[in-house]
Write a protein that holds these residues in place. Structure first.
Motif, mmCIF file in Angstrom:
data_model
loop_
_atom_site.group_PDB
_atom_site.id
_atom_site.type_symbol
_atom_site.label_atom_id
_atom_site.label_comp_id
_atom_site.label_asym_id
_atom_site.label_seq_id
_atom_site.Cartn_x
_atom_site.Cartn_y
_atom_site.Cartn_z
ATOM 1 N N SER A 142 0.777 -1.216 -0.088
ATOM 2 C CA SER A 142 -0.050 -0.048 -0.160
ATOM 3 C C SER A 142 0.900 1.047 -0.032
ATOM 4 O O SER A 142 0.695 2.178 -0.536
ATOM 5 C CB SER A 142 -0.905 -0.114 1.167
ATOM 6 N N GLY A 143 1.836 1.266 0.536
ATOM 7 C CA GLY A 143 2.915 2.303 0.938
ATOM 8 C C GLY A 143 3.511 2.682 -0.257
ATOM 9 O O GLY A 143 3.725 3.958 -0.708
ATOM 10 N N ILE A 144 3.699 1.630 -1.404
ATOM 11 C CA ILE A 144 4.356 2.016 -2.382
ATOM 12 C C ILE A 144 3.418 2.779 -3.314
ATOM 13 O O ILE A 144 3.883 3.720 -4.137
ATOM 14 C CB ILE A 144 4.681 0.423 -3.364
ATOM 15 N N GLY A 145 2.142 2.627 -3.165
ATOM 16 C CA GLY A 145 1.437 3.787 -3.842
ATOM 17 C C GLY A 145 1.392 5.259 -3.397
ATOM 18 O O GLY A 145 1.257 6.255 -4.194
ATOM 19 N N SER A 146 1.809 5.214 -2.117
ATOM 20 C CA SER A 146 2.041 6.570 -1.797
ATOM 21 C C SER A 146 3.613 7.263 -2.404
ATOM 22 O O SER A 146 3.733 8.338 -2.852
ATOM 23 C CB SER A 146 2.410 6.579 -0.056
ATOM 24 N N ILE A 147 4.509 6.154 -2.638
ATOM 25 C CA ILE A 147 5.729 6.750 -3.288
ATOM 26 C C ILE A 147 5.351 7.183 -4.776
ATOM 27 O O ILE A 147 5.782 8.139 -5.201
ATOM 28 C CB ILE A 147 6.669 5.443 -3.352
ATOM 29 N N LEU A 148 4.510 6.467 -5.364
ATOM 30 C CA LEU A 148 3.947 6.615 -6.888
ATOM 31 C C LEU A 148 3.099 7.785 -6.561
ATOM 32 O O LEU A 148 3.369 8.812 -7.675
ATOM 33 C CB LEU A 148 3.045 5.476 -7.437
ATOM 34 N N GLY A 149 2.386 8.348 -5.440
ATOM 35 C CA GLY A 149 1.330 9.404 -5.613
ATOM 36 C C GLY A 149 2.431 10.631 -5.471
ATOM 37 O O GLY A 149 2.317 11.521 -6.287
ATOM 38 N N SER A 150 3.389 10.889 -4.597
ATOM 39 C CA SER A 150 4.130 11.887 -4.215
ATOM 40 C C SER A 150 5.429 11.852 -5.555
ATOM 41 O O SER A 150 5.703 12.972 -6.136
ATOM 42 C CB SER A 150 5.062 11.676 -3.237
ATOM 43 N N GLY A 151 5.416 10.774 -6.358
ATOM 44 C CA GLY A 151 6.373 10.620 -7.355
ATOM 45 C C GLY A 151 6.069 11.326 -8.488
ATOM 46 O O GLY A 151 6.599 11.942 -9.173
ATOM 47 N N ILE A 152 4.492 11.117 -8.714
ATOM 48 C CA ILE A 152 4.026 11.619 -10.133
ATOM 49 C C ILE A 152 3.923 13.245 -9.808
ATOM 50 O O ILE A 152 4.346 14.063 -10.789
ATOM 51 C CB ILE A 152 2.631 11.341 -10.323
ATOM 52 N N ILE A 153 3.726 13.718 -8.572
ATOM 53 C CA ILE A 153 3.513 15.170 -8.390
ATOM 54 C C ILE A 153 4.935 15.982 -8.439
ATOM 55 O O ILE A 153 5.297 16.870 -9.259
ATOM 56 C CB ILE A 153 2.962 15.277 -6.969
ATOM 57 N N VAL A 154 5.988 15.219 -7.574
ATOM 58 C CA VAL A 154 7.200 15.848 -7.451
ATOM 59 C C VAL A 154 8.066 15.465 -8.920
ATOM 60 O O VAL A 154 9.033 16.528 -9.405
ATOM 61 C CB VAL A 154 7.914 15.283 -6.235
ATOM 62 N N GLY A 155 7.742 14.296 -9.531
ATOM 63 C CA GLY A 155 8.599 13.937 -10.657
ATOM 64 C C GLY A 155 8.114 15.005 -11.816
ATOM 65 O O GLY A 155 9.094 15.233 -12.492
ATOM 66 N N LEU A 156 7.048 15.334 -11.898
ATOM 67 C CA LEU A 156 6.549 16.213 -12.796
ATOM 68 C C LEU A 156 7.058 17.614 -12.648
ATOM 69 O O LEU A 156 7.636 18.388 -13.328
ATOM 70 C CB LEU A 156 5.017 16.213 -12.852
ATOM 71 N N SER A 157 7.102 18.053 -11.194
ATOM 72 C CA SER A 157 7.574 19.381 -11.014
ATOM 73 C C SER A 157 8.868 19.373 -10.988
ATOM 74 O O SER A 157 9.276 20.594 -11.768
ATOM 75 C CB SER A 157 7.349 19.439 -9.549
ATOM 76 N N ALA A 158 9.636 18.512 -10.796
ATOM 77 C CA ALA A 158 11.172 18.506 -11.032
ATOM 78 C C ALA A 158 11.637 18.309 -12.606
ATOM 79 O O ALA A 158 12.789 18.777 -12.754
ATOM 80 C CB ALA A 158 11.933 17.272 -10.113
#
Length: 415
Positions: A17-33
């Motif tokens: 379930s936590g990996i879903g959180s990695i993907l959640g913040s990943g898409i936000i910060v990944g796009l931002s960065a």
């Protein structure tokens, strides 16, 4: 079953379930960065950058708001298993995007899946784990993964920052896609998870009935029949809308802002790593204190630090280092103020507030790129300082209402 045995049994499920959180913040910060890399590689305008970032926020918000419909239509377990496949598809579309439109479509698909996955993952933990103490421990455990995703995305963006064109951004989204695909396979084909789901479904008939009974009263009827909570509702709504507006602006457009101030992509992503370390330290340092009787004091401290950061940047130069320092101070103040605003209300009300604030952030993201370029950033900071002031007023009203109605008095007495 002892708590330690229960934690050992269900921790793999919490990790999935936590990996879903990695993907959640990943898409936000990944796009931002990487948004400046996409902009250069695909020749995007500032308006198109704003549309893409706003569309991501809207997609996440929509996914979050209709999780109940998704789980009822497809079943909670199927939604938990399959959502990351759609995330992987969206990220892959971004990887192969050669135009603004394709990148936009990929971001929307991945964002929607991400927005739906987080609440569904937490619901699966609550359903499958048999006791509340273990559930609370595992939910707290999953929250660590969100910050891991932030560091992971900034780290990847920093490593590929020297690559030409949009190549570096494509590599970041490839990694996100692979991670999502592996999570889909793990959740879907794990015999351990399948057995946990079956056990939960067999013992949860009584719990389902209780949940139905507790959800008969809608959010609006609850507020209508409890007038004193209307003031709480609107003060919290205003505070979190302002707080999320600033957090979303500096979260999604931090790298963009630094690059527009003539920082290199490597400096911008490297600064993102350092600034997020500052945010993490501030959050960890004040979380335990802000959860008790001193939370209101730290709320005032956090608001003052944010206000000084915004006003200081507005009155100073629009050169790179003042912007870096302002973002650093903002990260400190934002985490203190956010932790300090203790909130404990019905889940449906929290869901509405979160969804509303995310849609507001999505609208604001359309114009943010034009506001944070060097020519306009000083004027924009006066506006952001005004938003901080508005959140302070709403927070102050909330604190006074807590004292008036003796909300959380037991917590404070215990401290």
């Amino acid at each position: 079953m002892t708590n330690n045995k229960a934690l050992k049994k269900y921790r793999p499920l919490a990790t999935a379930s936590g990996i879903g959180s990695i993907l959640g913040s990943g898409i936000i910060v990944g796009l931002s960065a990487t948004i400046t890399v996409w902009q250069q590689g695909l020749g995007l305008t500032n308006m198109q950058v704003g549309v893409i970032s706003g569309a991501l926020t809207f997609a996440i918000a929509l996914g979050s708001l209709i999780t109940g419909m998704i789980s009822k239509t497809f079943g909670l377990t199927k939604a938990f298993n399959w959502l990351n496949l759609f995330y992987a598809i969206g990220a892959l579309i971004c990887v192969f995007a050669n135009s603004y439109l394709l990148l936009l479509v990929g971001v929307i698909i991945a964002g929607f899946a991400s927005g739906a996955d987080l609440p569904i993952s937490l619901t699966v933990i609550s359903r499958d784990v048999p006791d509340e103490k273990t559930t609370a421990s595992l939910v707290s455990f999953t929250q660590i993964f969100w910050q891991i995703g932030v560091f992971f995305s900034y780290g990847c963006a920093f490593v590929v920052s020297k690559m030409s064109g949009a190549t570096g951004a494509r590599i970041v989204f490839t990694i996100l896609s692979i991670c999502a695909l592996l999570t889909f396979l793990w959740r879907s084909f794990s015999k351990t998870f399948r057995n946990l789901h079956i056990e939960a479904e067999q013992r949860n008939d009584d719990r389902k009935q209780n949940i139905k009974n507790n959800q008969k009263q809608s959010m609006f009827s609850f507020l209508g029949s409890n007038k004193k909570y209307l003031a709480f509702f609107f003060s919290i709504l205003i505070f979190y809308s302002c707080w999320n507006l600033l957090a979303n602006t500096f979260g999604q457009f931090q790298t963009f802002t630094l690059v527009q101030a003539h920082a290199s992509q490597s400096f911008a992503t490297g600064a993102g790593l350092v600034l997020n370390i500052i945010a993490l330290i501030a959050s960890m340092a004040f979380a335990s204190v802000a959860g008790g009787k001193y939370r209101n004091k730290f709320f005032f401290v956090g608001i003052v630090v944010q206000f000084v950061a915004m006003l200081g940047l507005a009155l100073s130069s629009h050169a790179l280092w003042p912007i870096v320092l302002a973002i650093g101070f903002y990260n400190i103040g934002n985490n203190i103020a956010g932790e300090a605003m203790y909130m404990e209300n019905r889940a449906s009300i929290q869901g509405f507030i979160n969804g509303f604030s995310r849609f507001l952030c999505g609208l604001f993201a359309f114009i943010t790129p034009a506001l944070v370029v060097p020519a306009h950033i000083r004027t924009s900071m006066f506006g952001f300082a005004g938003i901080v002031l508005l959140s302070f007023i709403a927070g102050l009203i909330m604190i006074n209402l807590q004292k008036k109605y003796k909300v959380n008095k037991a917590l404070e007495d215990k401290e």
